[in-house]
Design an enzyme around this catalytic site. Sequence first.
Site, short mmCIF file in Angstrom:
data_model
loop_
_atom_site.label_atom_id
_atom_site.label_comp_id
_atom_site.label_asym_id
_atom_site.label_seq_id
_atom_site.Cartn_x
_atom_site.Cartn_y
_atom_site.Cartn_z
N LYS A 188 -34.62 -42.85 -4.93
CA LYS A 188 -33.87 -43.16 -3.72
C LYS A 188 -33.58 -44.66 -3.65
O LYS A 188 -32.46 -45.09 -3.36
CB LYS A 188 -34.65 -42.71 -2.48
CG LYS A 188 -34.02 -43.14 -1.18
CD LYS A 188 -33.27 -42.04 -0.50
CE LYS A 188 -32.39 -42.57 0.63
NZ LYS A 188 -32.29 -41.71 1.76
N GLU A 246 -22.93 -46.23 0.88
CA GLU A 246 -22.39 -44.92 0.46
C GLU A 246 -20.88 -44.95 0.18
O GLU A 246 -20.12 -44.14 0.70
CB GLU A 246 -22.72 -43.84 1.49
CG GLU A 246 -22.58 -42.43 0.90
CD GLU A 246 -23.10 -41.32 1.82
OE1 GLU A 246 -24.26 -41.41 2.23
OE2 GLU A 246 -22.34 -40.39 2.08
N HIS A 270 -25.55 -28.05 5.33
CA HIS A 270 -25.22 -28.46 6.69
C HIS A 270 -24.39 -27.39 7.38
O HIS A 270 -24.57 -27.09 8.57
CB HIS A 270 -24.49 -29.80 6.63
CG HIS A 270 -24.11 -30.34 7.97
ND1 HIS A 270 -22.95 -31.02 8.19
CD2 HIS A 270 -24.74 -30.26 9.15
CE1 HIS A 270 -22.87 -31.34 9.47
NE2 HIS A 270 -23.95 -30.90 10.08
N ASN A 315 -26.42 -36.38 -1.31
CA ASN A 315 -26.00 -35.27 -0.44
C ASN A 315 -25.94 -33.94 -1.19
O ASN A 315 -25.39 -32.96 -0.67
CB ASN A 315 -24.62 -35.57 0.18
CG ASN A 315 -24.67 -36.77 1.10
OD1 ASN A 315 -25.68 -37.00 1.75
ND2 ASN A 315 -23.60 -37.55 1.12
N ARG A 343 -28.91 -56.68 19.61
CA ARG A 343 -28.07 -56.77 18.39
C ARG A 343 -28.88 -56.68 17.10
O ARG A 343 -28.47 -57.14 16.04
CB ARG A 343 -27.24 -58.06 18.38
CG ARG A 343 -26.27 -58.14 19.52
CD ARG A 343 -25.15 -59.12 19.22
NE ARG A 343 -24.22 -59.15 20.33
CZ ARG A 343 -24.34 -59.95 21.38
NH1 ARG A 343 -25.33 -60.82 21.43
NH2 ARG A 343 -23.47 -59.90 22.34
N LYS A 354 -30.38 -45.46 6.82
CA LYS A 354 -29.45 -44.66 7.63
C LYS A 354 -30.15 -44.37 8.95
O LYS A 354 -31.22 -43.77 8.97
CB LYS A 354 -29.11 -43.34 6.93
CG LYS A 354 -28.00 -43.46 5.91
CD LYS A 354 -27.55 -42.07 5.47
CE LYS A 354 -26.47 -42.16 4.41
NZ LYS A 354 -26.12 -40.84 3.87
N HIS A 409 -34.24 -27.74 7.74
CA HIS A 409 -33.26 -28.50 6.97
C HIS A 409 -33.42 -28.27 5.46
O HIS A 409 -32.46 -27.96 4.75
CB HIS A 409 -33.39 -29.98 7.32
CG HIS A 409 -32.51 -30.87 6.52
ND1 HIS A 409 -31.13 -30.85 6.63
CD2 HIS A 409 -32.79 -31.78 5.55
CE1 HIS A 409 -30.62 -31.73 5.78
NE2 HIS A 409 -31.60 -32.30 5.11
N HIS A 412 -26.25 -30.58 0.46
CA HIS A 412 -26.16 -30.81 1.90
C HIS A 412 -24.84 -30.34 2.50
O HIS A 412 -24.77 -30.10 3.70
CB HIS A 412 -26.39 -32.28 2.23
CG HIS A 412 -27.84 -32.68 2.11
ND1 HIS A 412 -28.54 -32.61 0.92
CD2 HIS A 412 -28.73 -33.13 3.03
CE1 HIS A 412 -29.78 -33.01 1.12
NE2 HIS A 412 -29.92 -33.33 2.39
N GLU A 459 -36.12 -31.33 -1.08
CA GLU A 459 -35.54 -32.67 -1.29
C GLU A 459 -36.05 -33.28 -2.59
O GLU A 459 -35.36 -34.07 -3.23
CB GLU A 459 -35.86 -33.60 -0.11
CG GLU A 459 -35.27 -33.16 1.23
CD GLU A 459 -33.77 -33.43 1.41
OE1 GLU A 459 -33.17 -34.10 0.53
OE2 GLU A 459 -33.21 -32.96 2.42
N ARG A 473 -24.18 -43.29 -3.84
CA ARG A 473 -25.14 -42.76 -2.85
C ARG A 473 -24.79 -41.34 -2.40
O ARG A 473 -25.64 -40.59 -1.94
CB ARG A 473 -25.25 -43.71 -1.64
CG ARG A 473 -26.34 -43.30 -0.69
CD ARG A 473 -26.70 -44.37 0.32
NE ARG A 473 -27.73 -43.90 1.23
CZ ARG A 473 -28.40 -44.64 2.08
NH1 ARG A 473 -28.15 -45.93 2.15
NH2 ARG A 473 -29.31 -44.11 2.88
N1 GLY Z 1 -30.29 -38.76 2.97
C1 GLY Z 1 -29.19 -39.22 2.25
C2 GLY Z 1 -29.07 -40.70 2.19
O1 GLY Z 1 -29.95 -41.40 2.64
O2 GLY Z 1 -28.09 -41.22 1.73
#
Ligand code: GLY
Length: 363
Positions: free
Chosen positions: A229, A239, A254, A247, A123, A145, A267, A250, A187, A243
């Site tokens: 960041k 998010e 994507h 993206n 957990r 993430k 990417h 992206h 990025e 946040r």
């Molecule tokens: N890579 C996008 C984020 O961490 O929200």
Amino acid sequence: MGLKITNLSLNLDEGGYKIIVGYGIGSVLGQSMGKGGNKVAVITHPRIGRLYGNEVMESLSKAGFAPIVFQFPEGEQNKTLAHAGKIYDFLIQNRFERSSTLLALGGGVVGDMTGFVAATFLRGISYVQCPTTVVAQVDAAIGGKTGVDHPKGKNLIGAFHQPSLVFVDPSKLATLPEREYVAGLAEIVKYGVIYDAALFAFMEARAEAILKRDKESLLHCIKRSIEIKAEVVEKDEKESGLRKILNYGHTFGHAIETVTHYKKYKHGEAVSIGMMAAAEMAYRLGTGSLEVVNRQRALLQGLGLPTRFPKLALADLLRVLESDKKVVGGKVYFVLPEKIGSVSVQKIERGPIRKILRDICLN
Ligand code: GLY
């Protein structure tokens, strides 16, 4: 001369963590992880393990840890529940406990997978990120993430689980293949467009030096990206709003990656093309300017990144865009630049998306 180390931090209500940045800081990793004694499993790939495994193991042992290593094959295709299952087996065999720690040594795949196992084993146990690619150092390793892929899509299974420490050593980037290094720079350009006109201008002025992996220029770009960041994640960890700006590029990126089966583009390359499509969309919708389109294209091209939208079947692109996580109430949300350093999140109808895709796919 001593090591030059910068301590950045990410502060959250439920505790934050340090992001330690500096060239050649591998030797102080173990001592940065606090009092030794607890079990540590280093999760990595064979190639990265060969390059940096010894340095990390030595540093951990010197600090009083008894590290063990688990390796799995490189590549996004291995970021699966099946491989996560093998890590669980390994941890159980080695009697890992709640107080044990995982250490991710590698790029985004290793980091996402290690974080996911740490989020779910017993957990939740702690983990440390030691990113070794540009994308992971400025983005993936920070912000919690974690996840694995599902045959139906990338990162469909995952959890938010913050690391306890992030350890960023840009000297690890020296061994990155050129194409991978350049792709990662997309990025950093992203942070300039979404948040910081000064970072964007710095990259314009130093593009050549950055390409030559000039230490000082690269360190500035990495540190500034991490600061941005961290600031964004501090304001919106899960998010629900801000946040989403991370993206940028992206949504289209994507879609390009999916339609080309993750084989044609790295990417960052897909994100580069995606940022151009988003800037173009903002311009055509009247919320962005031609200046953004032109300056962004010049910088991306100057860094050796692709900017032209490939000729792909419109129907395939639309199908992917509409099945994306970014679809809300039938509309796709896009991060669109207003000017360099500032973006907004907008929900766009199918009609305008179809029109712009038709225009740029044919260019
Ligand atoms: N890579 C996008 C984020 O961490 O929200």
